[in-house]
Scaffold this active site. Structure first.
Site, PDB file in Angstrom:
ATOM      1  N   ASP A  50      34.088 -27.816   2.623  1.00  0.00           N
ATOM      2  CA  ASP A  50      35.656 -27.712   2.451  1.00  0.00           C
ATOM      3  C   ASP A  50      36.349 -28.105   3.520  1.00  0.00           C
ATOM      4  O   ASP A  50      36.035 -27.745   4.783  1.00  0.00           O
ATOM      5  CB  ASP A  50      36.156 -26.522   1.803  1.00  0.00           C
TER       6      ASP A  50
ATOM      7  N   GLY B  92      40.272 -32.656   3.671  1.00  0.00           N
ATOM      8  CA  GLY B  92      41.759 -33.036   3.481  1.00  0.00           C
ATOM      9  C   GLY B  92      42.631 -32.687   4.477  1.00  0.00           C
ATOM     10  O   GLY B  92      43.381 -33.305   5.099  1.00  0.00           O
TER      11      GLY B  92
ATOM     12  N   HIS C 152      37.401 -37.432   4.109  1.00  0.00           N
ATOM     13  CA  HIS C 152      36.031 -37.495   3.332  1.00  0.00           C
ATOM     14  C   HIS C 152      34.944 -38.306   4.178  1.00  0.00           C
ATOM     15  O   HIS C 152      33.981 -38.163   4.112  1.00  0.00           O
ATOM     16  CB  HIS C 152      36.200 -37.873   2.026  1.00  0.00           C
TER      17      HIS C 152
ATOM     18  N   LEU D 203      12.313 -30.719   3.963  1.00  0.00           N
ATOM     19  CA  LEU D 203      13.455 -30.020   3.581  1.00  0.00           C
ATOM     20  C   LEU D 203      13.837 -30.698   2.102  1.00  0.00           C
ATOM     21  O   LEU D 203      13.666 -31.772   1.889  1.00  0.00           O
ATOM     22  CB  LEU D 203      14.670 -30.623   4.379  1.00  0.00           C
TER      23      LEU D 203
END
Ligand code: FPP
Length: 256
Positions: free
Chosen positions: A22, A25, A39, A133
């Protein structure tokens, strides 16, 4: 701790780290840039963190790349996020192969634009036999949607006589989730400072440790990942038991 000693203990890494990425923005707005620029910077952070997780020897890394709720963002932002996911899978595939990373995806993938879905399927197929992974992209993902989708499939199987209502238990239910082979996350990280779960892996995070980082996702890199893991390693995981039980040994195992 003596000077120069690394506080991260490689022998007690979380098996599965899940991240709510998060703050793209806000990162952009603070720099006078558009959200889309945020982004784009977020995509670079994905590359760094995937590499770091692989090098550390983490077994599973799940990234919340696009939530079901994200479909309601302005169309231009949705388009850009789809484009970035597609480009990541295209551009990074050689590196992903090189690092022996296995790509997986969870979510309502049938809602993705056909070119993005094809790119996801290609990456999953191409990396199927890779053994380091496991990199899981949560795309068009919602925790409640996942539980509803599982319930729907259980009901269908019940109609066919393959599941018995009385015998349904947590283990059977979990086998209907999007990717039942994955262990539950040990550590869930959220960047951007908000203390919310935001519909991420609702079933699987029952006993996950939660770590909230104040940094915005584009600024979260290898060092931030290490800091989160060191913090995790300093915690006592009790799985509903008492502290004495956990430190006392035999009754301290998960699930008891
Ligand atoms: C949240 O930031 C982030 C997302 C909605 C998507 C995460 C996407 C990326 C990291 C881009 C690259 C993705 C891949 C798979 C390569 P926000 O826009 O909600 O930030 P805010 O809370 O500051 O507004």
């Amino acid at each position: 701790m003596p000077m120069g000693e690394d506080p991260l203990r490689p022998e007690s890494l979380p098996r599965h780290v899940a991240i709510i990425m998060d703050g793209n923005g806000r990162w952009a707005e603070r720099r006078g840039l558009s959200r889309v620029e945020g982004h784009r910077a977020g995509k670079e952070a994905v590359t760094q963190v995937v590499k770091a997780a692989g090098e550390l020897g983490i077994e599973v890394l799940t990234l919340y790349a696009f939530s079901i709720e994200n479909w309601n963002r302005p169309q231009s932002e949705v388009t850009e996020l789809m484009r970035l996911a597609e480009r990541f899978l295209e551009e990074e595939l050689p590196e992903v192969m090189e690092q022996d990373i296995q790509v997986r995806a969870i979510g309502r993938l049938d809602r993705l634009p056909p070119n993005v879905r094809a790119r996801v399927e290609h990456a999953v197929e191409k990396t199927r036999d890779n053994a380091s992974l496991k990199l899981v992209f949560a795309l068009s993902y919602g925790g409640r949607a996942e539980i509803v989708d599982a319930a729907r499939r259980i009901l269908r199987d019940a109609e066919m006589g393959r599941v018995d209502a009385e015998a349904l238990d947590e283990k059977t239910f979990a086998s209907y989730l999007y990717d039942p082979e994955l262990p539950d996350p040990d550590l869930m990280i959220r960047t951007g400072g908000e203390e919310r779960v935001s519909n991420f892996l609702l079933w699987q995070i029952a006993y996950s440790e939660i770590y909230v980082a104040d940094v915005m996702w584009p600024d979260f890199g290898a060092e931030s990942l290490r800091a989160a893991i060191v913090d995790y390693q300093g915690r006592e995981r009790r799985f509903g038991l008492t502290s004495a039980q956990v430190s006392g040994g035999p009754t301290g195992s998960k699930g008891s």
